[in-house]
Scaffold this motif. Sequence first.
Motif, PDB file in Angstrom:
ATOM      1  N   ASN A  60       0.848  -1.185   0.000  1.00 24.69           N
ATOM      2  CA  ASN A  60       0.000   0.000   0.000  1.00 24.69           C
ATOM      3  C   ASN A  60       0.887   1.240   0.000  1.00 24.69           C
ATOM      4  N   ILE A  61       0.824   2.011  -1.086  1.00 25.75           N
ATOM      5  CA  ILE A  61       1.668   3.199  -1.205  1.00 25.75           C
ATOM      6  C   ILE A  61       1.343   4.218  -0.118  1.00 25.75           C
ATOM      7  N   ASN A  62       0.055   4.391   0.192  1.00 28.94           N
ATOM      8  CA  ASN A  62      -0.340   5.361   1.217  1.00 28.94           C
ATOM      9  C   ASN A  62       0.262   5.015   2.577  1.00 28.94           C
ATOM     10  N   GLU A  63       0.153   3.734   2.968  1.00 24.00           N
ATOM     11  CA  GLU A  63       0.584   3.324   4.299  1.00 24.00           C
ATOM     12  C   GLU A  63       2.093   3.170   4.398  1.00 24.00           C
ATOM     13  N   GLN A  64       2.733   2.710   3.332  1.00 24.34           N
ATOM     14  CA  GLN A  64       4.145   2.363   3.409  1.00 24.34           C
ATOM     15  C   GLN A  64       5.087   3.451   2.896  1.00 24.34           C
ATOM     16  N   ILE A  65       4.565   4.424   2.177  1.00 28.45           N
ATOM     17  CA  ILE A  65       5.421   5.502   1.678  1.00 28.45           C
ATOM     18  C   ILE A  65       4.917   6.879   2.122  1.00 28.45           C
ATOM     19  N   ILE A  66       3.694   7.208   1.733  1.00 28.89           N
ATOM     20  CA  ILE A  66       3.204   8.579   1.928  1.00 28.89           C
ATOM     21  C   ILE A  66       3.009   8.917   3.398  1.00 28.89           C
ATOM     22  N   LYS A 142      -0.925   4.497  -7.843  1.00 34.12           N
ATOM     23  CA  LYS A 142      -2.343   4.776  -7.666  1.00 34.12           C
ATOM     24  C   LYS A 142      -2.691   4.928  -6.179  1.00 34.12           C
ATOM     25  N   PRO A 143      -2.068   5.894  -5.523  1.00 34.78           N
ATOM     26  CA  PRO A 143      -2.400   6.111  -4.109  1.00 34.78           C
ATOM     27  C   PRO A 143      -3.767   6.773  -3.953  1.00 34.78           C
TER      28      PRO A 143
END
Length: 255
Positions: A60-66, A142-143
């Motif tokens: 998950n880009i939101n949880e793991q990066i952003i 696709k966050p």
Amino acid sequence: MKAVLLICQKELKSYFASPIAYLLMAAFGLIFGYALATSTIQFVRFSFQMQAQGQSFPMNINEQIIRPLLGFGSTISLFLIPMITMRLFAEEKRSGTIELLLTSPITDLQIILGKWLGSLLLYLCILAMSMINLALLFAWGKPDIRPVLVAYLGLLLQGGCLLAIGEFISTTTRNQIIAGGVTFFVCLLLWLLSWSSANDVSTFSQVMNYLSIVTHFDNFAKGVVESKDVIFYISMIFFALFITSRSMESLRWRS
């Protein structure tokens, strides 16, 4: 309102007329960009490792990066905000232009709001550097944009709170270095208050935890808007601006 906007415009121009605005924006952009690149590389590497091992792990880009990045941005603000606020009134007092402000046909509240708004707009310009970096993730990934917008709302409220506190501290001295140092100490203290409840559930620890600016940013970082967090930041802003007005009255009485 016109006087507030004029003071805001004057303050914003003074930031960009000196190197301070460009240095802060460049520093934040470079640090945030490096953190983004590192996080993205680790994210991709971990994803490839899971695929090579035939394992299915939710990425998950939101949880793991952003989310970690914006939390990191919140921490960087502790160092940048004192540099923004240290000159608001300290420079006016040092150069002697504070007397012109106090004798001009504008109220103390208009001066305070105008300077605070000008510093807040500069802070928004600094945050915009991180938005440019995150735009790359939206271009190739696709966050979910909603948690990102909520997190930026939290950063804005947190920044507004610390800027108001820094503005008050700037009214108490004519030395910019002292104003910046004390502001950083207070910002750091408000950040560290959340540690008091780590291994303690006493009432005092819970109160200290509630006063921490980090505690109220956590929900925003998760993409959740809680009324108690919004009320906390707005209350802190009003309180800081109120004591700034009292400090301004003291300055007016002395002059």
